[in-house]
Design a protein around this motif. Structure first.
Motif, PDB file in Angstrom:
ATOM      1  N   LYS A 122      32.072   2.758 -13.806  1.00 13.58           N
ATOM      2  CA  LYS A 122      32.390   1.097 -13.688  1.00 13.58           C
ATOM      3  C   LYS A 122      30.885   0.967 -12.913  1.00 13.58           C
ATOM      4  O   LYS A 122      30.513  -0.493 -13.628  1.00 13.58           O
ATOM      5  CB  LYS A 122      33.432   1.096 -12.172  1.00 13.58           C
ATOM      6  CG  LYS A 122      34.891   1.210 -12.785  1.00 13.58           C
ATOM      7  CD  LYS A 122      34.939   0.799 -14.673  1.00 13.58           C
ATOM      8  CE  LYS A 122      36.227   0.972 -15.004  1.00 13.58           C
ATOM      9  NZ  LYS A 122      36.731   0.278 -16.452  1.00 13.58           N
ATOM     10  N   THR A 123      30.564   1.649 -12.543  1.00  9.49           N
ATOM     11  CA  THR A 123      28.963   0.875 -11.319  1.00  9.49           C
ATOM     12  C   THR A 123      27.790   0.892 -12.528  1.00  9.49           C
ATOM     13  O   THR A 123      27.123   0.057 -12.814  1.00  9.49           O
ATOM     14  CB  THR A 123      28.946   1.685  -9.846  1.00  9.49           C
ATOM     15  OG1 THR A 123      29.490   2.007  -9.399  1.00  9.49           O
ATOM     16  CG2 THR A 123      27.565   1.693  -9.252  1.00  9.49           C
ATOM     17  N   ALA A 124      27.592   2.151 -13.073  1.00  6.39           N
ATOM     18  CA  ALA A 124      27.053   1.461 -14.588  1.00  6.39           C
ATOM     19  C   ALA A 124      27.154   0.349 -15.028  1.00  6.39           C
ATOM     20  O   ALA A 124      26.684  -0.292 -15.359  1.00  6.39           O
ATOM     21  CB  ALA A 124      26.670   2.913 -14.912  1.00  6.39           C
ATOM     22  N   GLU A 125      28.581   0.393 -15.621  1.00  6.58           N
ATOM     23  CA  GLU A 125      29.175  -0.804 -16.645  1.00  6.58           C
ATOM     24  C   GLU A 125      28.498  -2.134 -15.597  1.00  6.58           C
ATOM     25  O   GLU A 125      27.999  -3.138 -16.220  1.00  6.58           O
ATOM     26  CB  GLU A 125      30.294  -0.819 -17.068  1.00  6.58           C
ATOM     27  CG  GLU A 125      30.952  -1.954 -17.814  1.00  6.58           C
ATOM     28  CD  GLU A 125      32.538  -2.069 -17.811  1.00  6.58           C
ATOM     29  OE1 GLU A 125      32.661  -2.937 -18.365  1.00  6.58           O
ATOM     30  OE2 GLU A 125      32.828  -0.841 -17.080  1.00  6.58           O
ATOM     31  N   LEU A 126      28.989  -2.682 -14.790  1.00 12.71           N
ATOM     32  CA  LEU A 126      28.151  -3.255 -13.408  1.00 12.71           C
ATOM     33  C   LEU A 126      26.972  -3.924 -13.627  1.00 12.71           C
ATOM     34  O   LEU A 126      26.760  -4.703 -14.056  1.00 12.71           O
ATOM     35  CB  LEU A 126      29.232  -3.156 -12.230  1.00 12.71           C
ATOM     36  CG  LEU A 126      30.602  -3.645 -11.695  1.00 12.71           C
ATOM     37  CD1 LEU A 126      30.879  -2.927 -10.749  1.00 12.71           C
ATOM     38  CD2 LEU A 126      31.334  -5.106 -12.304  1.00 12.71           C
ATOM     39  N   PHE A 127      26.290  -2.709 -13.357  1.00 13.69           N
ATOM     40  CA  PHE A 127      25.230  -3.068 -13.272  1.00 13.69           C
ATOM     41  C   PHE A 127      24.169  -3.228 -14.892  1.00 13.69           C
ATOM     42  O   PHE A 127      23.407  -4.270 -14.762  1.00 13.69           O
ATOM     43  CB  PHE A 127      24.008  -1.680 -13.201  1.00 13.69           C
ATOM     44  CG  PHE A 127      22.613  -1.770 -12.956  1.00 13.69           C
ATOM     45  CD1 PHE A 127      22.049  -2.473 -11.956  1.00 13.69           C
ATOM     46  CD2 PHE A 127      21.803  -1.617 -14.332  1.00 13.69           C
ATOM     47  CE1 PHE A 127      20.914  -2.311 -11.946  1.00 13.69           C
ATOM     48  CE2 PHE A 127      20.711  -1.675 -14.365  1.00 13.69           C
ATOM     49  CZ  PHE A 127      20.220  -2.142 -13.656  1.00 13.69           C
ATOM     50  N   SER A 128      24.975  -3.005 -16.028  1.00  6.42           N
ATOM     51  CA  SER A 128      24.545  -3.507 -17.573  1.00  6.42           C
ATOM     52  C   SER A 128      24.891  -5.049 -17.603  1.00  6.42           C
ATOM     53  O   SER A 128      23.960  -5.633 -17.891  1.00  6.42           O
ATOM     54  CB  SER A 128      24.880  -2.764 -17.941  1.00  6.42           C
ATOM     55  OG  SER A 128      24.585  -1.219 -18.003  1.00  6.42           O
ATOM     56  N   LEU A 129      26.155  -4.940 -16.909  1.00  6.04           N
ATOM     57  CA  LEU A 129      26.542  -6.542 -16.952  1.00  6.04           C
ATOM     58  C   LEU A 129      26.114  -7.224 -16.311  1.00  6.04           C
ATOM     59  O   LEU A 129      25.488  -7.927 -16.612  1.00  6.04           O
ATOM     60  CB  LEU A 129      28.478  -6.803 -16.328  1.00  6.04           C
ATOM     61  CG  LEU A 129      28.697  -8.491 -16.481  1.00  6.04           C
ATOM     62  CD1 LEU A 129      28.534  -8.596 -18.141  1.00  6.04           C
ATOM     63  CD2 LEU A 129      29.890  -8.129 -16.093  1.00  6.04           C
ATOM     64  N   ASN A 130      24.819  -6.852 -15.393  1.00 12.52           N
ATOM     65  CA  ASN A 130      24.219  -8.114 -13.976  1.00 12.52           C
ATOM     66  C   ASN A 130      23.403  -8.474 -14.530  1.00 12.52           C
ATOM     67  O   ASN A 130      22.527  -9.597 -14.829  1.00 12.52           O
ATOM     68  CB  ASN A 130      24.588  -7.110 -12.932  1.00 12.52           C
ATOM     69  CG  ASN A 130      23.363  -8.315 -12.050  1.00 12.52           C
ATOM     70  OD1 ASN A 130      23.954  -9.303 -11.632  1.00 12.52           O
ATOM     71  ND2 ASN A 130      22.589  -7.460 -10.965  1.00 12.52           N
ATOM     72  N   VAL A 131      22.536  -7.210 -15.729  1.00 15.08           N
ATOM     73  CA  VAL A 131      21.094  -7.214 -16.802  1.00 15.08           C
ATOM     74  C   VAL A 131      21.386  -8.242 -16.872  1.00 15.08           C
ATOM     75  O   VAL A 131      20.594  -8.819 -17.430  1.00 15.08           O
ATOM     76  CB  VAL A 131      20.824  -5.650 -17.451  1.00 15.08           C
ATOM     77  CG1 VAL A 131      19.210  -6.377 -18.123  1.00 15.08           C
ATOM     78  CG2 VAL A 131      19.933  -5.316 -15.334  1.00 15.08           C
ATOM     79  N   LEU A 191      23.568 -10.865 -17.087  1.00 17.57           N
ATOM     80  CA  LEU A 191      23.906 -11.710 -17.351  1.00 17.57           C
ATOM     81  C   LEU A 191      22.783 -12.291 -16.808  1.00 17.57           C
ATOM     82  O   LEU A 191      22.101 -13.433 -16.880  1.00 17.57           O
ATOM     83  CB  LEU A 191      24.954 -12.269 -16.176  1.00 17.57           C
ATOM     84  CG  LEU A 191      26.579 -12.021 -15.894  1.00 17.57           C
ATOM     85  CD1 LEU A 191      27.207 -11.457 -14.623  1.00 17.57           C
ATOM     86  CD2 LEU A 191      26.960 -12.643 -17.436  1.00 17.57           C
ATOM     87  N   LYS A 192      21.870 -12.108 -16.029  1.00 15.40           N
ATOM     88  CA  LYS A 192      20.457 -12.366 -15.849  1.00 15.40           C
ATOM     89  C   LYS A 192      19.521 -12.937 -17.088  1.00 15.40           C
ATOM     90  O   LYS A 192      18.756 -13.741 -16.607  1.00 15.40           O
ATOM     91  CB  LYS A 192      19.585 -11.436 -15.404  1.00 15.40           C
ATOM     92  CG  LYS A 192      20.280 -11.279 -13.070  1.00 15.40           C
ATOM     93  CD  LYS A 192      18.720 -10.066 -12.521  1.00 15.40           C
ATOM     94  CE  LYS A 192      19.579  -9.746 -11.514  1.00 15.40           C
ATOM     95  NZ  LYS A 192      18.907  -8.605 -10.819  1.00 15.40           N
ATOM     96  N   ARG A 193      19.792 -12.191 -17.700  1.00 13.78           N
ATOM     97  CA  ARG A 193      18.823 -13.377 -19.438  1.00 13.78           C
ATOM     98  C   ARG A 193      19.832 -14.250 -20.056  1.00 13.78           C
ATOM     99  O   ARG A 193      18.983 -14.568 -20.291  1.00 13.78           O
ATOM    100  CB  ARG A 193      19.002 -11.095 -19.969  1.00 13.78           C
ATOM    101  CG  ARG A 193      18.313 -10.002 -20.078  1.00 13.78           C
ATOM    102  CD  ARG A 193      19.099  -8.426 -20.949  1.00 13.78           C
ATOM    103  NE  ARG A 193      17.372  -8.016 -20.778  1.00 13.78           N
ATOM    104  CZ  ARG A 193      18.174  -7.001 -21.406  1.00 13.78           C
ATOM    105  NH1 ARG A 193      18.794  -6.563 -22.490  1.00 13.78           N
ATOM    106  NH2 ARG A 193      17.919  -5.386 -21.128  1.00 13.78           N
ATOM    107  N   SER A 194      20.576 -13.634 -19.877  1.00 15.42           N
ATOM    108  CA  SER A 194      22.198 -14.913 -20.120  1.00 15.42           C
ATOM    109  C   SER A 194      21.283 -15.768 -19.534  1.00 15.42           C
ATOM    110  O   SER A 194      21.114 -17.650 -19.582  1.00 15.42           O
ATOM    111  CB  SER A 194      23.099 -15.242 -20.063  1.00 15.42           C
ATOM    112  OG  SER A 194      23.892 -14.369 -20.603  1.00 15.42           O
ATOM    113  N   ASN A 195      21.692 -16.284 -18.349  1.00 17.98           N
ATOM    114  CA  ASN A 195      20.861 -16.383 -17.330  1.00 17.98           C
ATOM    115  C   ASN A 195      19.421 -17.686 -17.174  1.00 17.98           C
ATOM    116  O   ASN A 195      19.030 -18.971 -17.707  1.00 17.98           O
ATOM    117  CB  ASN A 195      20.542 -16.670 -15.985  1.00 17.98           C
ATOM    118  CG  ASN A 195      20.300 -17.395 -14.590  1.00 17.98           C
ATOM    119  OD1 ASN A 195      21.100 -19.009 -14.786  1.00 17.98           O
ATOM    120  ND2 ASN A 195      19.936 -17.214 -14.183  1.00 17.98           N
ATOM    121  N   GLN A 196      18.691 -16.719 -17.867  1.00 21.06           N
ATOM    122  CA  GLN A 196      16.669 -16.711 -17.517  1.00 21.06           C
ATOM    123  C   GLN A 196      17.015 -17.920 -19.733  1.00 21.06           C
ATOM    124  O   GLN A 196      15.951 -18.697 -19.672  1.00 21.06           O
ATOM    125  CB  GLN A 196      16.292 -16.126 -17.829  1.00 21.06           C
ATOM    126  CG  GLN A 196      16.057 -15.477 -16.741  1.00 21.06           C
ATOM    127  CD  GLN A 196      15.153 -13.706 -16.951  1.00 21.06           C
ATOM    128  OE1 GLN A 196      15.149 -13.346 -17.872  1.00 21.06           O
ATOM    129  NE2 GLN A 196      14.814 -13.356 -15.854  1.00 21.06           N
TER     130      GLN A 196
END
Length: 531
Positions: A302-311, A313-318
């Motif tokens: 789940k931690t790996a999944e959250l990390f991928s999701l965070n990355v 989300l950052k790309r989407s924000n940019q």
């Protein structure tokens, strides 16, 4: 978890409430609906806040971008009219403009204007030539020549401080800076960003210095005439919305390369949520270890999944940030094109009006000229039909002369319509003025007497008689108007004179003239004159 969710929900509702407060009321929307556009006036040379771009020629700056964004948000057209600062203030007070793009707040100005909250904070300082050591602080300005911009807050500030100086007024800061550089002024009081811009742009860093002690920090705000409550409320809501959405911060970063003064760093704002999250993760990890070691693999997944999701989300924000910036640029371009379209439409309507007026004037002049031809022909026949010694002969000849002068009026109307060709023939200037004497005396404003000084010998020139008569009539009328009722006679002189280079250099003409013999038409009066 329930407490964390409740806190997040509270923050979201608070943000939505803040945006709702910035929506326009019905009365404010009605006020905008009654106007197709809102006119803003600002300074022509006040970079980076408001100025005419030296290369593109467009009106730009931080304040202009902010107002264009507010206009787009609330659906009205902003028209900008750059002008000297004092003229801009007068335009708002007289009602010819709706709002000022930026002006320092003061108690005295509060009596004439209504202000928004502060938009920009602008420090002001004293600037002198680099070699001067006699002016070190504000008190050193006493009795000195100080260059200031007309209408600037510095004038009011020195009066409050009780410092008596000799003000040298200019329309803008570049002119005031030039007076200091040339030595015409001892010092300049100016807003730092603007004066420093022109010092760097003009490479004057070695010629001018800024005193170490600043004078004051001006609170630059948008302003309307006192009592214009709806527009003030619209501008204030737009300013609040620009702050809340980060638009004002982006304008700062675009023009100054830094964020808003006092803006909280990102890591500092996120420190508490990060600490809370880390604490929760530690508690969860401890519980997982205590209760079931087998869940460790699930936590890692789940931690790996959250990390991928965070990355992601950052790309989407940019991507969203870039799209928002492009949208802002598109809206600015659209506002500029709409403003240009309005100007072109107004110019086209004015041109069509001029064409219609010229066409009508040409038609009237043509018909009028035909009628005069018939009148002159009839009077000529009448002259042939009566005794040459009759007293009526003189009256009929005068009638023909007046009719021909009326024909010259018709020719001027044809000139206006562009349907005539000027003649170029030999004209005796003395005889032409002598023939106009009675007409000029009758048309003289205030019945000012005219004195003619005409030579007996001909003074021949090449030109159009109608145009020459018009010149003489205009000069005589202007001179009599300047003299006024009961004034001294206006003197009209015609002569031939030899003019040398010195005399010709004092004459304003369309091109350089060679020394030689010239025909002279001189109209002299002793009236009030001009500046």
């Amino acid at each position: 978890m329930k407490r964390t969710f409740a806190a997040a929900l509270f923050l979201v509702l608070g943000a939505l409430s803040a945006f709702a407060d910035k929506r326009l009321s019905q009365s404010e929307r009605d006020w905008l609906a009654e106007r197709s556009e809102v006119v803003f006036v600002g300074q022509t040379s006040y970079p980076p806040f408001e100025f005419i771009h030296p290369r593109r020629g467009e009106y730009s700056g931080m304040a202009i971008e902010l107002i264009r964004w507010i206009a787009t948000e609330y659906g009205f057209t902003a028209i900008f009219r750059p002008m000297p600062f004092a003229s801009a203030q007068e335009a708002v007070l007289s009602g010819s403009a709706d709002a000022l793009t930026g002006i320092f707040w003061s108690e005295d100005r509060e009596r004439r204007f209504d202000f928004t909250e502060e938009v920009f904070s602008v420090p002001a300082s004293i600037f002198v030539r680099s070699e001067r050591t006699d002016i070190l602080e504000l008190s050193g300005l006493a009795g000195k020549r100080v260059a200031v911009q007309r209408g600037d807050y510095a004038i009011e500030y020195l009066a409050v401080q009780g410092i008596a100086v000799e003000f040298l007024y200019t329309d803008d800061f570049p002119s005031a800076l030039g007076m200091v550089v040339s030595g015409e002024a001892d010092a300049l009081i100016g807003d730092e960003q603007i004066v420093l811009y022109y010092i760097y742009d003009g490479r004057l860093g070695d010629a001018v210095k800024r005193l170490a002690h600043g004078l004051y920090v001006g609170s630059d705000r948008m302003a309307v005439a006192e009592g214009n409550g709806p527009l003030l409320s619209i501008l204030q809501k737009g300013l609040d919305r620009a702050r809340a959405t980060g638009t004002l911060a982006r304008i700062y970063e675009k023009w100054l390369g830094v964020g808003l003064a006092g803006r909280e760093p990102v890591m500092q704002r996120l420190s508490l949520p990060i600490l809370v999250t880390l604490g929760c993760l530690l508690l969860v990890a401890a519980g997982v270890i205590v209760w079931n070691l087998q869940l460790n693999r699930v936590v890692k997944a789940k931690t790996a999944e959250l990390f991928s999701l965070n990355v992601e989300l950052k790309r989407s924000n940019q991507s969203l940030t870039m799209a928002n910036a492009q949208l802002l640029r598109d809206m600015e371009d659209r506002a500029r094109m709409e403003e240009e379209r309005r100007r072109l439409e107004a110019r086209m309507v004015k041109t069509q009006n001029y064409e219609s007026l010229a066409l009508m004037a040409g038609g009237v002049a043509h018909d009028f000229n035909n009628l005069l031809t018939a009148i002159i022909g009839g009077v000529d026949v009448a002259l042939l039909s009566i005794d040459p010694g009759s007293e009526a002969v003189d009256y009929l000849k005068d009638t023909i002369g007046i009719a021909r002068q009326a024909g010259e009026l018709a020719r001027r109307m044809l000139d206006f319509s562009g349907r005539t060709v000027f003649s170029r023939e030999t004209v005796d200037l003395a005889r032409l003025l002598g023939g106009m004497a009675k007409i000029l005396e009758a048309a003289s404003p205030h019945r000012v007497p005219l004195r003619f000084i005409l030579p007996d010998a001909p003074v021949s020139v090449r030109g159009d008689p109608v145009q020459l008569r018009q010149i003489a009539a205009n000069l005589a009328a202007n001179a009599a108007e300047a003299v006024g009722p009961g004034g001294e006679p206006v003197e009209i002189r015609v002569a031939e004179e030899d003019l040398d280079g010195a005399a010709l250099s004092a004459t304003r003409a369309g091109a350089d003239l060679e020394p030689g013999r010239y025909a002279v038409l001189e109209v002299r009066d002793r009236g009030c004159g001009m500046d």
